[in-house]
Motif scaffolding. Structure first.
Motif, PDB file in Angstrom:
ATOM      1  N   SER A 240      31.673  40.138  34.106  1.00  0.00           N
ATOM      2  CA  SER A 240      32.289  41.101  35.025  1.00  0.00           C
ATOM      3  C   SER A 240      32.872  40.387  36.250  1.00  0.00           C
ATOM      4  O   SER A 240      33.980  40.728  36.712  1.00  0.00           O
ATOM      5  CB  SER A 240      31.261  42.145  35.472  1.00  0.00           C
ATOM      6  OG  SER A 240      30.140  41.516  36.085  1.00  0.00           O
ATOM      7  N   GLU A 241      32.151  39.385  36.781  1.00  0.00           N
ATOM      8  CA  GLU A 241      32.665  38.642  37.931  1.00  0.00           C
ATOM      9  C   GLU A 241      33.850  37.783  37.512  1.00  0.00           C
ATOM     10  O   GLU A 241      34.832  37.654  38.262  1.00  0.00           O
ATOM     11  CB  GLU A 241      31.568  37.766  38.538  1.00  0.00           C
ATOM     12  CG  GLU A 241      32.024  37.034  39.795  1.00  0.00           C
ATOM     13  CD  GLU A 241      30.980  36.099  40.378  1.00  0.00           C
ATOM     14  OE1 GLU A 241      31.195  35.611  41.499  1.00  0.00           O
ATOM     15  OE2 GLU A 241      29.947  35.849  39.700  1.00  0.00           O
ATOM     16  N   ARG A 242      33.785  37.235  36.320  1.00  0.00           N
ATOM     17  CA  ARG A 242      34.887  36.407  35.806  1.00  0.00           C
ATOM     18  C   ARG A 242      36.178  37.223  35.694  1.00  0.00           C
ATOM     19  O   ARG A 242      37.254  36.784  36.112  1.00  0.00           O
ATOM     20  CB  ARG A 242      34.490  35.850  34.444  1.00  0.00           C
ATOM     21  CG  ARG A 242      35.360  34.729  33.910  1.00  0.00           C
ATOM     22  CD  ARG A 242      34.787  34.248  32.595  1.00  0.00           C
ATOM     23  NE  ARG A 242      35.339  32.966  32.204  1.00  0.00           N
ATOM     24  CZ  ARG A 242      35.881  32.710  31.028  1.00  0.00           C
ATOM     25  NH1 ARG A 242      35.975  33.673  30.134  1.00  0.00           N
ATOM     26  NH2 ARG A 242      36.319  31.520  30.725  1.00  0.00           N
ATOM     27  N   GLU A 243      36.044  38.448  35.172  1.00  0.00           N
ATOM     28  CA  GLU A 243      37.215  39.308  35.048  1.00  0.00           C
ATOM     29  C   GLU A 243      37.736  39.744  36.413  1.00  0.00           C
ATOM     30  O   GLU A 243      38.955  39.822  36.635  1.00  0.00           O
ATOM     31  CB  GLU A 243      36.868  40.525  34.189  1.00  0.00           C
ATOM     32  CG  GLU A 243      36.578  40.183  32.735  1.00  0.00           C
ATOM     33  CD  GLU A 243      36.029  41.381  31.962  1.00  0.00           C
ATOM     34  OE1 GLU A 243      35.995  42.496  32.545  1.00  0.00           O
ATOM     35  OE2 GLU A 243      35.624  41.191  30.807  1.00  0.00           O
ATOM     36  N   TYR A 244      36.811  40.048  37.335  1.00  0.00           N
ATOM     37  CA  TYR A 244      37.205  40.464  38.679  1.00  0.00           C
ATOM     38  C   TYR A 244      37.993  39.356  39.389  1.00  0.00           C
ATOM     39  O   TYR A 244      39.048  39.610  39.984  1.00  0.00           O
ATOM     40  CB  TYR A 244      35.966  40.825  39.490  1.00  0.00           C
ATOM     41  CG  TYR A 244      36.209  40.957  40.971  1.00  0.00           C
ATOM     42  CD1 TYR A 244      36.919  42.026  41.496  1.00  0.00           C
ATOM     43  CD2 TYR A 244      35.724  39.997  41.853  1.00  0.00           C
ATOM     44  CE1 TYR A 244      37.145  42.145  42.862  1.00  0.00           C
ATOM     45  CE2 TYR A 244      35.942  40.094  43.219  1.00  0.00           C
ATOM     46  CZ  TYR A 244      36.652  41.177  43.717  1.00  0.00           C
ATOM     47  OH  TYR A 244      36.877  41.276  45.066  1.00  0.00           O
ATOM     48  N   LEU A 245      37.487  38.121  39.309  1.00  0.00           N
ATOM     49  CA  LEU A 245      38.163  37.016  39.979  1.00  0.00           C
ATOM     50  C   LEU A 245      39.491  36.688  39.298  1.00  0.00           C
ATOM     51  O   LEU A 245      40.458  36.310  39.969  1.00  0.00           O
ATOM     52  CB  LEU A 245      37.257  35.782  40.000  1.00  0.00           C
ATOM     53  CG  LEU A 245      35.994  35.921  40.862  1.00  0.00           C
ATOM     54  CD1 LEU A 245      35.128  34.664  40.757  1.00  0.00           C
ATOM     55  CD2 LEU A 245      36.346  36.187  42.320  1.00  0.00           C
TER      56      LEU A 245
END
Length: 510
Positions: A240-245
């Protein structure tokens, strides 16, 4: 973007703190370690050199009596080093520090900031632990050589961190996380001064160098395991953080998508000149304080070893608090539309220059009133903390793509003052008298004010045209080129795609 391994996804569930925050914390600790290793000599040199009994026939200059916080003022050590030689020793670090700034920024932009930062800190730690051997075997000459080598290692720190922050931190979090990372300088100075005073009072002086160098090695081991150059290469970041960034910043293809550094455009850019000017002013005032404040406390105010470490660290406690607080305030002002990014940076930089200039000079007129002097220096350095929500973030604002190079240029040129100011202070204070030091602070007043005016007139917090230079790929994918050509001809094509990220978004073959 590369496929994330399943083991990494499984491991990511055990991390509560987002990886970008972990990187910011490790960046904070990197600068903290760098500064403790850099400043500990400023305390140690007061017990290494033979103490001189200063007499001054000038009636305007008071001779301060020793304080009684502990057993008394240090009688000094065994090395007969003049004030000029001490200034050269303290400035020699910055000779090496300047050299690796631009190479460090270029390497970090091309291959990532992880190893550029990590190996730089590791080498600095190694030479820190070798410092006692250098002093005992070769005296001042070997000490100067070891300090130059330390500077070579530490010169990559800020350029590499700028590249890492540009790759990991979205624009709306840049103020608080950037201020957190850069605040490591103040906390490192606090620890370096405070703990050095305690250790020098309790142990032999070599222990200081072994302790801080050892911390640097421990940091390197933890950093190499936890941190990566960008989100797309991190194996155990939460999906989820990877996609957000990826959405907020974009993805990085260094070798394929990073065009050559537009040197001419950067070096002829007016806001860039303003940024360099502000960096020179900041570094002039900061290096005088961080390098020579312990000497002022020991030579002029006659503080004991333990008191010197304590009172030399207090101004940086306030500086760290202000640096973090100003980051939150700057983000809030920009987010609420109270001020533009440009005006926010200018206000913070002006506060961080004019305030310290006034209080620094004021402290020199407080004479031997130790309480008032410490209060004035504390306010002085506290206000200087606003730099970290001002011009220190300008490289990220002006060019996320080339933040490492911009930071390398500005920090490298500013670091020249680190070579000049300690030696100049030694030349200007041969008797270490209050009147001589007052002149030092008036010179700093002038430099801080003039450079801040230049920044406030010509600085910019907007992305500069050279940030989105045309990309020249190493090899040509003809099908991809045809798709790009079609996209350029379409009226729906977004010409600003990726302008807020680390690199312009490009189609990449999988």
């Amino acid at each position: 973007m590369t496929q994330q391994p399943q083991w990494g996804i499984n491991l990511s569930r055990y991390f509560i703190i987002p990886q970008r925050v972990i990187l910011a914390i490790m960046g904070f600790l990197a600068i903290l370690n760098a500064y403790t290793m850099r400043v500990c000599l400023s305390q140690a040199i007061t017990v290494l050199v033979i103490k001189r009994n200063v007499t001054n026939e000038d009636s305007d200059v008071a001779i301060c009596e020793p304080d009684d916080l502990d057993e008394g003022v240090s009688t000094g050590g065994d090395y007969d080093w003049s004030e000029q030689l001490q200034g050269l020793i303290l400035s020699s670090f910055y000779i090496g520090y300047i050299v690796t700034h631009i190479p460090g920024g270029l390497l970090a932009e091309k291959f990532g900031g992880k190893w550029t930062l990590g190996l730089g800190i590791l080498s600095t730690a190694a030479f820190t632990m070798l410092t006692p051997l250098a002093i005992e075997k070769g005296g001042s000459d070997w000490l100067i050589v070891s300090r130059v080598l330390m500077g070579l290692g530490e010169g990559t720190t800020f350029p590499a961190l700028s590249v890492l922050l540009a790759a990991w931190v979205p624009a709306n979090e840049r103020g608080k996380l950037g201020a957190l990372v850069l605040g490591g300088g103040q906390v490192g100075t606090i620890m370096g001064n405070l703990l050095s005073g305690v250790f020098l009072d309790a142990y032999e002086w070599p222990f200081v160098f072994y302790f801080f160098g050892g911390l640097g090695v421990i940091w390197f081991v933890i950093f190499v395991f936890l941190c990566y150059s960008d989100p797309s290469s991190h194996p155990f970041i939460k999906p989820s953080e990877r996609e957000y960034l990826a959405k907020e910043i974009g993805t990085i293809g260094r070798n394929e998508s990073l065009p050559p550094t537009p040197w001419k455009a950067i070096l002829t850019n007016l806001p860039m000149f303003a940024l360099v000017s502000a960096q020179i002013g900041h570094d002039w005032g900061f290096y005088i304080m961080v390098t020579d404040l312990p000497k002022y406390m020991a030579d002029v105010l006659q503080f004991s070893i333990k008191a010197n470490g304590l009172y030399s660290s207090l101004p940086y406690v306030m500086m760290w608090i202000v640096s973090v607080g100003s980051g939150f305030i700057a983000d809030w002002m920009i987010r609420k539309g109270i001020m533009s990014t440009t005006n926010t940076r200018k206000v913070m930089t002006g506060l961080a220059a004019f305030g310290p200039a006034i209080f620094m000079v004021g402290a020199s007129y407080a004479g031997c009133d130790r309480v008032l002097v410490v209060i004035l220096f504390t306010i002085c350095m506290g206000l200087m903390g606003a730099y970290y929500a001002g011009m220190k973030l300008s490289p990220l604002d002006m060019s996320p793509n080339y933040a490492g190079t911009l930071m390398a240029i500005t920090n490298g040129i500013g670091a020249i003052t680190g070579v000049i100011t300690p030696y100049l202070v030694g030349v200007m204070t041969p008797n270490a008298s209050l009147l001589e030091w007052r002149t030092v602070f008036w010179v700093a007043f002038g430099v801080l004010c003039v450079t801040a005016v230049v920044y406030c007139v010509w600085a910019s917090g907007e992305v500069q045209p050279f940030n989105n230079a045309p990309i020249q790929p190493r090899s040509v994918d003809f099908e991809a080129e045809e798709r790009k050509t079609t996209a350029f001809k379409s009226p729906e094509y977004d010409y600003n795609s990726g302008s807020t990220g680390v690199h312009q978004r490009t189609e990449r073959s999988s």
